[in-house]
Design an enzyme around this catalytic site. Sequence first.
Site, PDB file in Angstrom:
ATOM      1  N   GLU A  49      35.511  27.340  37.881  1.00 65.44           N
ATOM      2  CA  GLU A  49      35.261  27.187  39.318  1.00 65.44           C
ATOM      3  C   GLU A  49      34.083  26.238  39.550  1.00 65.44           C
ATOM      4  O   GLU A  49      33.425  25.777  38.615  1.00 65.44           O
ATOM      5  CB  GLU A  49      34.929  28.546  39.954  1.00 65.44           C
ATOM      6  CG  GLU A  49      36.097  29.202  40.681  1.00 65.44           C
ATOM      7  CD  GLU A  49      36.385  28.546  42.032  1.00 65.44           C
ATOM      8  OE1 GLU A  49      35.757  27.501  42.347  1.00 65.44           O
ATOM      9  OE2 GLU A  49      37.248  29.054  42.771  1.00 65.44           O
ATOM     10  N   ARG A  81      30.680  40.284  45.449  1.00 66.86           N
ATOM     11  CA  ARG A  81      29.927  39.346  44.611  1.00 66.86           C
ATOM     12  C   ARG A  81      29.943  37.996  45.303  1.00 66.86           C
ATOM     13  O   ARG A  81      30.780  37.731  46.177  1.00 66.86           O
ATOM     14  CB  ARG A  81      30.545  39.220  43.224  1.00 66.86           C
ATOM     15  CG  ARG A  81      31.899  38.504  43.178  1.00 66.86           C
ATOM     16  CD  ARG A  81      32.208  37.990  41.788  1.00 66.86           C
ATOM     17  NE  ARG A  81      33.537  37.411  41.656  1.00 66.86           N
ATOM     18  CZ  ARG A  81      33.845  36.155  41.961  1.00 66.86           C
ATOM     19  NH1 ARG A  81      32.908  35.347  42.465  1.00 66.86           N
ATOM     20  NH2 ARG A  81      35.076  35.700  41.796  1.00 66.86           N
ATOM     21  N   ASN A 140      30.484  33.974  45.707  1.00 68.25           N
ATOM     22  CA  ASN A 140      31.614  33.132  45.323  1.00 68.25           C
ATOM     23  C   ASN A 140      31.253  31.667  45.516  1.00 68.25           C
ATOM     24  O   ASN A 140      30.231  31.213  45.012  1.00 68.25           O
ATOM     25  CB  ASN A 140      32.841  33.539  46.159  1.00 68.25           C
ATOM     26  CG  ASN A 140      34.141  33.046  45.581  1.00 68.25           C
ATOM     27  OD1 ASN A 140      34.328  33.081  44.363  1.00 68.25           O
ATOM     28  ND2 ASN A 140      35.050  32.578  46.414  1.00 68.25           N
ATOM     29  N   ASN A 158      35.375  31.153  50.707  1.00 71.89           N
ATOM     30  CA  ASN A 158      35.747  30.223  49.647  1.00 71.89           C
ATOM     31  C   ASN A 158      35.593  28.793  50.136  1.00 71.89           C
ATOM     32  O   ASN A 158      34.861  28.537  51.096  1.00 71.89           O
ATOM     33  CB  ASN A 158      37.182  30.513  49.177  1.00 71.89           C
ATOM     34  CG  ASN A 158      37.340  30.378  47.682  1.00 71.89           C
ATOM     35  OD1 ASN A 158      36.685  29.567  47.041  1.00 71.89           O
ATOM     36  ND2 ASN A 158      38.235  31.180  47.118  1.00 71.89           N
ATOM     37  N   ASP A 202      41.938  27.715  47.803  1.00 72.39           N
ATOM     38  CA  ASP A 202      40.741  28.108  47.047  1.00 72.39           C
ATOM     39  C   ASP A 202      39.634  27.089  47.340  1.00 72.39           C
ATOM     40  O   ASP A 202      39.354  26.794  48.487  1.00 72.39           O
ATOM     41  CB  ASP A 202      41.103  28.199  45.560  1.00 72.39           C
ATOM     42  CG  ASP A 202      40.182  29.112  44.770  1.00 72.39           C
ATOM     43  OD1 ASP A 202      38.960  29.078  45.012  1.00 72.39           O
ATOM     44  OD2 ASP A 202      40.667  29.858  43.901  1.00 72.39           O
TER      45      ASP A 202
END
Length: 298
Positions: free
Chosen positions: A21, A104, A106, A151, A201
């Site tokens: 990522e 959490r 991101n 995101n 994403d």
Amino acid sequence: MYQIVQDKLHNVLNARARLGEGPIWDDNDKLLYWVDIYNHRVHQFHPASGKNVFFDVGDVVGAIAKAGKNQLIIAQRHRLAFLDTETGIVTPIVEIETDLPDNRFNDAKCDPQGRFWFGSMSSSGKAQSSLYRYDFDGSLHVMETGLTVSNGLGWSPNHETFYLTDSPQQKIYAYDFDTATGNISNRRIFVDLTGESFFPDGLTIDSQGYIWSAMWNGWCVIRFSPEGKEIFRLQLSVPLVTSCTFGGEDLQTLYITTASIGLKQEDIEKSFDSGDLFAFDTDVTGLLTYDFNLSRKV
């Protein structure tokens, strides 16, 4: 419609990441930083040599940004921290959302004035995630609430529009952005993928203002016009496409991260390159990655 351009798409690193990522291009050192979230690693990839090294930061790491020479700011499970890329030392900055154990941090990026924007996600599926802005003076601001998975985010070339993705909702939102204050307003749906079998994403934006969005479970990156119209799909050999950014000497190489987490053996056999790092030679120019530094002038 898919456009298959295999001669321009390259597997540049057999990383086999669990959850690759957050790629960012360091234009000074001509290298790519990216993360493997659940392996707790911040990677440093050198395209010229093909060499890749990583730092183990001791916990999940959702995103990163440059923060001066040999330093990154990183978003971990419930905290922000600095990573020294010479020593590998991690220095905590601030803890956030410690009362939300299912959450959490991101995806994240710096805005044109060097403020660090980062969002959280919830493993519970509840809309209890938020988007934050951390300023260079140490102040923390809640910018959006009620998200499921905060995101892919970014700014238009003229800095007037801010984009934010909520993956499970299958939507990319657009906001008006005030560069001077860092405020966002007038949220509207930019892209709605409701009913598709894949989820938007991470994203990046080119110099023409077109948005390139990686599609989780979609085997592709989709390029959208500034009006939200799909222009084309870049097909990959793996299903879990996570994020992308422009880099290279001329900022015309699209680097793409992918994941292998959760795939069954039969899936891996069909998509053996899952978790690898890809590069696509484009005919457009990307935008420079902003650093965490308020001395940057707009």
